[in-house]
Scaffold this motif. Structure first.
Motif, PDB file in Angstrom:
ATOM      1  N   GLU A 268       0.693  -1.072  -0.014  1.00  0.00           N
ATOM      2  CA  GLU A 268      -0.025   0.075   0.060  1.00  0.00           C
ATOM      3  C   GLU A 268       0.810   1.226   0.119  1.00  0.00           C
ATOM      4  O   GLU A 268       0.446   2.351  -0.631  1.00  0.00           O
ATOM      5  N   SER A 269       1.745   1.174   0.687  1.00  0.00           N
ATOM      6  CA  SER A 269       2.835   2.422   0.954  1.00  0.00           C
ATOM      7  C   SER A 269       3.721   2.403  -0.340  1.00  0.00           C
ATOM      8  O   SER A 269       3.955   3.770  -0.822  1.00  0.00           O
ATOM      9  N   ASN A 270       4.528   1.589  -0.863  1.00  0.00           N
ATOM     10  CA  ASN A 270       5.502   1.480  -1.836  1.00  0.00           C
ATOM     11  C   ASN A 270       5.035   1.055  -3.221  1.00  0.00           C
ATOM     12  O   ASN A 270       5.757   1.111  -4.149  1.00  0.00           O
ATOM     13  N   GLY A 271       3.827   0.519  -3.268  1.00  0.00           N
ATOM     14  CA  GLY A 271       3.565  -0.258  -4.724  1.00  0.00           C
ATOM     15  C   GLY A 271       4.083  -1.729  -4.718  1.00  0.00           C
ATOM     16  O   GLY A 271       3.490  -2.293  -5.724  1.00  0.00           O
ATOM     17  N   ALA A 272       4.915  -2.250  -3.750  1.00  0.00           N
ATOM     18  CA  ALA A 272       5.619  -3.566  -4.015  1.00  0.00           C
ATOM     19  C   ALA A 272       6.256  -3.861  -2.845  1.00  0.00           C
ATOM     20  O   ALA A 272       6.654  -3.078  -2.081  1.00  0.00           O
ATOM     21  N   ALA A 273       6.615  -5.309  -2.629  1.00  0.00           N
ATOM     22  CA  ALA A 273       7.301  -5.718  -1.425  1.00  0.00           C
ATOM     23  C   ALA A 273       8.109  -6.793  -1.938  1.00  0.00           C
ATOM     24  O   ALA A 273       7.883  -7.628  -2.831  1.00  0.00           O
TER      25      ALA A 273
END
Length: 431
Positions: A268-273
């Protein structure tokens, strides 16, 4: 078990202790049991044709009722919601849930992972026995009844195949579930109803869910549906041993679910993990490098990795996916670098699987909206329990334990409410 029509349900609500439970899942049925034992007249309403639909689905995997780990550690699984749930779970802890199940003729056992299951290893015998006991206690059921909120006089509104009706209840327990597996009844239709009453609702999100990965067509075609066993999955400071399943669009499974909350937040924060996967977590890197330094001879790289590092085909495929993503060739890596990659395979998660396919959902009624009795502060006489509250926990028995425990807490809270207003008339206390 007594079932009634909407017209019958409406006409029955006339005595001082009539209560309505909306939702026939674990939390709702537990609340109904507590209320009936306390002397209240109870009708359970549900939109589905029968009770416990999602419980039965959970039972296909053995019905993981709870977990055997010590209670202090158990409670940490509820993360930020622990302070609000601790009293309910401490009052009805795992050992009491096991005793409750045994009293229904369903003794339990502890599996090798510490999870607790009925000896029957399925939900249907327990649910049948439970419904018989509820019926004997006088609990009535009104199925195919969709709750539509309240009318201008504060009466409950229902829509059913035989028409619409209103119910004037002295206390109401809401246990409608979250938003996962909506075809089984938890479709979150209650969100707008409560929001219009000023109740704060945290957005519903997938929990214990799968994640998307941009697999290559070759990897997807060969390994879709295959399990990755014996691995350790890590994200941030958290590491989990367990199984993951390769899906067409990504990964799912118990080990993934245990990390789901943090992974979802990162996406949600970075677009990927970036998920790290150790394929041989029990093997020291130096020993692994030593094995990989042995002459390969005429063996293919895949065959060499299978023999030297005891990697499965899907594990080797993950290595090759990681190499392709980083623009290197596995065969060009030194034994030391290859060993390091084997126990730290980076997998880029690009999204969260849809909530309709999640095991559970996060979000719901903000816990600060409830008092110590699980009554909604803005709606006197209305209580809430189960997955419609804003908490989440990993699979492993924690989900059902909290549903049962909060159902009991809401039922006991409703009994205390009835006792306080027992001299009032029904029309005075309904919202």
């Amino acid at each position: 078990m007594t079932t009634v029509s909407v017209a019958e349900a409406c006409s029955m609500f006339s005595t001082a202790n009539d209560t309505a439970v909306i939702g026939a899942g674990p939390a709702g049925l537990m609340a109904a049991e507590v209320l009936a034992q306390g002397g209240a007249g109870v009708t359970v309403f549900d939109v589905m044709p029968s009770a416990g639909r999602k419980l039965l689905m959970a039972g296909r995997g053995g019905l993981n009722l709870t977990h055997s780990e010590p209670l202090p550690q158990f409670l940490t699984r509820y993360r930020e919601a622990r302070p609000k749930l601790e009293a309910a779970i401490t009052t009805f802890p795992p050992e009491r849930l096991r005793e409750w199940s045994e009293a229904l003729g369903q003794p339990t056992f502890v599996g090798s992972s510490g999870r607790v299951f009925p000896e029957a290893f399925k939900a249907s015998p327990l649910l049948r026995a439970w419904l018989r006991r509820l019926g004997a206690a006088g609990v009535r059921f009104a199925f195919r009844h969709r709750w539509a909120g309240w009318d201008a006089e504060g009466r409950l509104l229902f829509r059913a195949p035989d028409g619409e009706g209103v119910v004037q209840a002295r206390a109401t327990v809401l246990a409608l579930g979250g938003a996962s597996w909506p075809r089984l009844g938890s479709d979150a239709g209650w969100v707008e109803i409560l929001a219009t009453k000023g109740v704060t609702i945290a957005p519903l999100k997938p929990a214990n869910c799968g994640f998307n990965v941009d697999w290559s067509d070759l990897f997807r075609g060969r390994f879709e549906g295959q399990p990755l066993k014996g691995a350790a999955l890590s994200f941030g400071s958290a590491s989990v041993r367990g199984e993951a399943i390769v899906t067409r669009n990504g990964l799912e499974g118990g080990a993934i679910y245990a990390l789901a909350a943090d992974l979802r937040t990162a996406i949600e924060s970075n677009g990927a993990a970036i998920l790290q996967v150790a394929l041989r977590p029990d093997l020291e890197q130096s020993e692994l490098a030593k094995r990989l330094a042995a002459p390969r001879g005429k063996q293919s790289l895949s065959n060499f990795l299978r023999k030297a590092a005891q990697l499965s085909p899907v594990a080797i495929g993950l290595l090759q996916e990681a190499a392709i993503a980083s623009g290197v060739s596995l065969s060009s890596l030194s034994p030391e670098k290859l060993a390091a990659l084997i126990n730290a395979v980076p997998i880029r998660l690009t999204g969260v699987a849809p909530i309709a396919r999640a095991i559970s959902s996060a979000g719901g009624i903000a816990l600060d909206e409830l008092d110590a009795d699980f009554m909604v502060r803005r709606l006197p006489g209305v209580f809430a329990a189960g997955e419609m509250l804003d908490w989440e926990a990993p699979t492993g028995g924690y989900l059902l334990q909290a549903c049962f425990a909060t159902g009991i807490a809401a039922g006991e809270g409703a009994l205390r409410w009835l006792k306080r207003i027992e001299c009032d008339t029904p029309t005075r206390i309904v919202r």
